[in-house]
Design an enzyme around this catalytic site. Structure first.
Site, short mmCIF file in Angstrom:
data_model
loop_
_atom_site.label_atom_id
_atom_site.label_comp_id
_atom_site.label_asym_id
_atom_site.label_seq_id
_atom_site.Cartn_x
_atom_site.Cartn_y
_atom_site.Cartn_z
N TRP A 352 49.52 70.26 42.72
CA TRP A 352 48.97 69.32 43.78
C TRP A 352 47.81 68.70 43.23
CZ3 TRP A 352 44.96 71.43 47.52
CH2 TRP A 352 43.90 72.22 46.84
N ASP A 353 47.37 69.25 42.27
CA ASP A 353 45.92 68.53 41.65
C ASP A 353 46.26 67.00 41.46
OD1 ASP A 353 46.54 71.12 40.57
OD2 ASP A 353 45.19 70.95 38.97
N GLU A 479 43.58 81.01 46.05
CA GLU A 479 44.37 81.63 45.34
C GLU A 479 43.94 83.25 45.48
OE1 GLU A 479 45.82 79.92 41.59
OE2 GLU A 479 46.70 78.37 42.55
N LYS A 589 38.43 81.59 45.96
CA LYS A 589 38.41 81.17 44.38
C LYS A 589 38.03 79.72 44.40
CE LYS A 589 41.60 80.30 40.63
NZ LYS A 589 43.08 80.07 40.19
#
Ligand code: BGC
Length: 757
Positions: A352-353, A479, A589
């Site tokens: 998805w970056d 995450e 995170k």
């Protein structure tokens, strides 16, 4: 503005060497070559020596300890295809090495205007021969299959024989590290050399992948300013010996041309390699440099981003933007890997970056590239449909969390396949492209089908409960919190996806271009009405007492992680704590709800966004490189300007200063796009909405000014933010309505406004 990144006095410790292999790698969106020393290192020094092709993969076994239904057993992995970097230099009978003799002066530069890297060494051999060695490398943006090494040696105090031995190797392997989950765990021979051939001085190596039945051909040739060239086959490749002689004060130059061609794009990659090499050899090296410079002149013209008052940060930001054009695939077979083409971290996978962090930059500066990126998702839509069936969905498409050719590659599904938000991310990026370009034709051809299929998936993944639409058992962007009900980010992005499916259905209908797509997808008005109902009734968690959006249904009920008393050497937490232990805590995170508040800012009140930001700031580690930039953008929105600047600094310098300690495995492309967003969306306050283009700039205290250019609906706009005020200039295209601090303004030629009103 100097577009040069430079380091002096090159260090020889393994960590510095591997870091610089990444930082000075050469890539052009098709090939990427790590910047290993041509002559190699000392025996025993670890190196990641690699050459990669965007979208070129092998299949590898994904071991699952327990064979649960639907868990994937095969992944794709980016392949180290061949090694054409090797060149040994002999002055007389003394072999040049940075590890012997004396390095009197040394530096490396990346010239971002000219598009090459350079290593310069003033070397004294053990017997006292002194030479200046300058090695330039270029991967051509104009001729994507070409990698050029331009090697020159100047004899300072000696004369006599000089020899180059240049190698072309097919027997290469990928890098692995069993102790780092962000790398392949074990090594395997993915590329099998099939044939090595000679045609005069040209060597060809054709290799096949072990399982994916792909071929790659590399062709190598040399030209020397003076001397004799003899190429022979050797092992699974070739070796070329160039015998010459050098006079005192004389400079000798060797050009090594490497061509990379693969069978995904070429019917006969051996033949194409020969033809492309011939074309390259037909022009001189100056032409190759000129083409490169012209290409980049155009790139910087579109992507202009200047900062007055902080040269170091400006250089870091430009470095990042340079890496984005090096990394981005320019055809539908490729995309942008998390590490670009600079290393093997995350095995060359696309995440998805792309859509959330990198594509926004291209959408604003180079919309053609965005169209190509979306075309890649369109080309892999059939795999996304299959993926949805595998996960039990009777309809729609679910894009894989990580992939190269379109199939899922994540072995650990709780923080992989369960990240359903990837559908919403892709949908968001398509809508953003539409809002920036107004290109409804593209929506009719490709974007619409993606949006409809992703919308259908939500209808199957979610369900009504007490009148609200819930999406259970998914993982949001963070995450450290997996498999939860009603992740706020996921739900709000699904809502956006569903409501835009409805809007596109109407827009395409009105434009008279819906019919073909509706027949192809079987989409009916009834189904679209269901999309609308689900969007309107989407459940978005909200906590009355705290006044924030909880990350999901269970987040606030968990124990809070004591970040303050966690020793520094326990970060990133993922390398030190069992996933379940992390999941049971309130600890993030990366930006999750905060990211949702940036991209869907109108879904919540200012107060909720502010309180949420302050809450999540306390529990976020930023262990992911995708985090600080988002916190910077939202801090800017909330007027926390010092914080915004600090988060931005963390993001902008992440790779150049190796702050996450793993840049040796590759650059962090998402963060690079994120650092751009922290300026343009953060400091510049840019937003693209259905109602138009918005700006709300502020000037970070340490800066005197900054400026950037954006494309908007066929026009290009220059935005300058200075102490003396704002200036918007229409560079090309028709006049536009823009919103400055919420006020509607007409941009005809130039428009000035005071800062911060
Ligand atoms: C992040 C993901 C990201 C991936 C690749 C992970 O560490 O948590 O959000 O997609 O890295 O960059």
């Amino acid at each position: 503005m100097s577009m040069i990144y430079k380091i002096e006095n090159l260090k020889k410790d393994p960590a510095a060497l591997m870091l610089n292999e990444t930082l000075f790698h050469n890539a052009n969106g098709y090939i990427g070559i790590r910047s290993n020393y041509e002559e190699g290192y000392e025996p025993g020094i670890n190196s990641i020596r690699g050459s990669y092709i965007n979208g070129f993969y092998d299949f590898a076994e994904m071991k699952q300890a327990e064979k649960l239904y639907g868990l994937i057993e095969e992944k794709q992995t980016m392949v180290n295809v061949a090694d054409t970097q090797g060149i040994q230099l002999y002055l007389g009978d003394e072999k040049f090495s940075m590890f012997h003799g004396e390095v009197l002066e040394s530096r490396r530069i990346l010239n971002m205007e000219a598009g090459y890297t350079e290593r310069y060494i003033h070397w004294r051999s053990p017997e006292g021969r002194e030479a200046e060695i300058t090695i330039r490398r270029l991967t051509s943006f104009v001729r994507p299959s070409l990698f050029l090494i331009d090697y020159s040696v100047k004899a300072l105090n000696f004369e006599g024989p000089l020899t180059f031995v240049s190698t072309h190797r097919g027997d290469v392997e990928n890098y692995s590290d069993p102790n780092d989950p962000r790398l392949a765990a074990e090594t395997f021979q993915h590329i099998i050399p099939e044939k090595a051939e000679l045609d005069g001085t040209v060597s060809y190596v054709t290799s096949g992948t072990s399982k994916s039945a792909l071929l790659v051909c590399t062709a190598v040739d040399h030209a020397v300013s003076k001397g004799k060239i003899l190429t022979v086959l050797e092992g699974h490749g070739a070796s070329c010996r160039i015998d010459s002689a050098i006079g005192k004060g004389e400079t000798l130059t060797l050009h090594k041309y490497s061509i990379f061609c693969d069978s995904i794009r070429n019917a006969d990659c051996r033949q194409t390699a020969a033809a492309e090499l011939k074309n390259v050899r037909a022009v001189d090296v100056e032409t190759l440099y000129r083409e490169q410079r012209d290409y980049l002149a155009d790139y910087w013209e579109q992507a202009l981003l200047e900062i007055d008052g902080d040269d170091e940060l400006e250089c870091a930001v430009q470095y990042n933007l340079y890496q984005l054009i090096q990394s981005v695939g320019k055809d539908k077979h490729s995309n942008i890997a998390a590490k670009g083409l600079s290393g093997e971290g995350y095995e060359g996978h696309f995440f998805w970056d792309t859509e959330m962090y990198i594509q926004p930059f291209f959408t604003l500066t180079n919309p053609d590239i965005t169209r190509t990126l979306i075309s890649y998702r369109y080309a892999t839509l059939h795999e996304a449909r299959k993926n949805a069936r595998l996960l039990g969905h009777g309809q729609g498409a679910l894009y894989p969390w990580r992939t190269i050719m379109g199939r899922e590659c994540s072995g650990y599904f709780p923080s992989g396949s369960a990240q359903y938000h990837i559908n919403g991310d892709i949908a968001w990026s398509v809508v953003l492209y539409y809002l920036a370009s107004g290109d409804l034709d593209f929506i009719a051809q490709k974007g619409g089908e993606i949006i409809f299929e992703c919308a259908r998936l939500w209808m199957d993944a979610g369900n009504y409960y007490q009148g609200k639409f819930h999406i259970n058992d998914v993982t949001g962007p963070d995450e450290y919190t997996c498999l939860v009900n009603n992740n706020y980010y996921t739900n709000v992005s699904a809502q956006f996806n569903l409501s835009w499916a409805v809007k596109f259905y109407e827009l395409l209908g009105k434009a008279g271009v819906l019919k073909t797509l509706a027949i192809k997808t079987g989409l009916s008005a009834d189904e679209v009405a269901e999309f609308s109902r689900a969007a309107q009734n989407m459940y978005l968690p909200y906590d009355e007492k705290l006044g924030i959006n909880p990350q999901d249904d269970s987040f606030l009920a968990k124990k809070r992680w004591d970040l303050e008393h966690t020793p520094r050497d326990k970060f990133p937490l993922l390398l030190h704590y069992h996933p379940l232990y992390l999941y049971r805590h309130q600890v993030c995170k990366q930006a999750d709800t905060v990211l949702a508040h940036f991209i869907f800012e109108d879904a919540q009140s200012y107060e909720t966004i502010k309180k949420s930001f302050l809450y999540y700031e306390q529990v976020t580690t930023h262990d992911s490189s995708l985090s600080s930039c988002i916190f910077s953008i939202v801090a800017s929105k909330l007027g926390f300007h010092d914080k915004a600047y600090q988060y931005f600094g963390d993001s902008a310098k992440l790779d150049l200063f190796n702050t996450h300690g793993n840049t040796k495995d590759g650059i962090h492309t998402a963060n690079m796009g994120g650092a751009y967003m922290a300026i343009v969306y953060g400091f510049g306050g840019l937003r693209l909405k259905e109602t138009g283009l918005y700006f709300a700039p502020h000037l970070p205290k340490p800066w005197k000014a900054y400026r950037f250019k954006v494309h908007y609906q066929g026009s290009q706009i220059l935005v300058e933010v200075k102490n003396s005020g704002l200036v918007f200039t229409l560079i090309s295209g028709s006049e536009k309505t823009i919103h400055v601090y919420g006020k509607v303004c007409q941009l005809r030629d130039t428009l000035e406004a005071p800062l911060g009103c």
